[in-house]
Design a protein around this motif. Sequence first.
Motif, short mmCIF file in Angstrom:
data_model
loop_
_atom_site.label_atom_id
_atom_site.label_comp_id
_atom_site.label_asym_id
_atom_site.label_seq_id
_atom_site.Cartn_x
_atom_site.Cartn_y
_atom_site.Cartn_z
N UNK A 40 0.83 -1.22 -0.09
CA UNK A 40 0.12 -0.10 0.35
C UNK A 40 0.80 1.36 0.00
N UNK A 41 1.98 1.31 0.77
CA UNK A 41 2.73 2.33 0.97
C UNK A 41 3.53 2.71 -0.47
N UNK A 42 3.91 1.53 -1.09
CA UNK A 42 4.45 1.66 -2.54
C UNK A 42 3.45 2.31 -3.66
N UNK A 72 10.43 9.66 -2.86
CA UNK A 72 11.07 9.51 -1.63
C UNK A 72 9.95 8.68 -0.93
N UNK A 73 8.79 8.47 -1.00
CA UNK A 73 7.85 7.72 -0.22
C UNK A 73 7.99 6.19 -0.93
N UNK A 74 8.23 6.13 -2.34
CA UNK A 74 8.45 4.85 -2.85
C UNK A 74 9.72 4.15 -2.40
N UNK A 75 10.79 5.13 -2.34
CA UNK A 75 12.16 4.62 -1.84
C UNK A 75 11.96 4.11 -0.36
N UNK A 76 11.23 4.97 0.58
CA UNK A 76 11.23 4.47 1.88
C UNK A 76 10.29 3.11 1.95
N UNK A 128 11.84 -0.94 3.43
CA UNK A 128 11.26 -1.47 4.67
C UNK A 128 10.12 -0.73 5.32
N UNK A 129 9.72 0.41 4.58
CA UNK A 129 8.49 0.98 5.03
C UNK A 129 8.67 1.88 6.24
#
Length: 169
Positions: free
Chosen positions: A9-11, A59-63, A67-68
């Motif tokens: 979901x974060x990705x 940056x959100x995708x990288x994070x 590992x989220x």
Amino acid sequence: MNQQPLLRVETLVGAAVVLTGLGLAGGAITIPGEAGYGGVGPNFLPWVVAAVLTVCGILIVREALSGGFHDMEPPSGSERGWWPGLVWVSAGLLLNAALITTIGFILSCGLCFLLAVQGLRRAQGQHASAPGVLAMDLVAGLAISAPVYWAFTKFLAINLPGLTGTGWI
């Protein structure tokens, strides 16, 4: 919640933010870029917003892929959104759009602020319908919108709908 679906979901959220930024950049291409007053053209701000949004999405995708957001504290508040609050805020925005040319910028924005704050207060379980609270919220909305109106109309020479022909209300 299982960690793997949360990372997915974060990705997806990050990818959606990147796509939104790229969509805004696509729209900014269509805006003419001739320099205007102060050497900045009308396409400057859309390009800035598109670039910042795209970088934030990356940056959100990288994070998410690394590992989220594992160091984040759990959010406070309710597990679910409070839909009546959304109705209050939406009513404020819709009434602002509907009434801005009728009652002017200051009053319509003051009303928008009042209704939005009512939704937020009620979502927190506060007693929002007391006359003193209503009056305080309306006065705060007017105190915010009046300087904005005057700054735009008097200092930036941008016409906003007013209630009178004097340009002060």
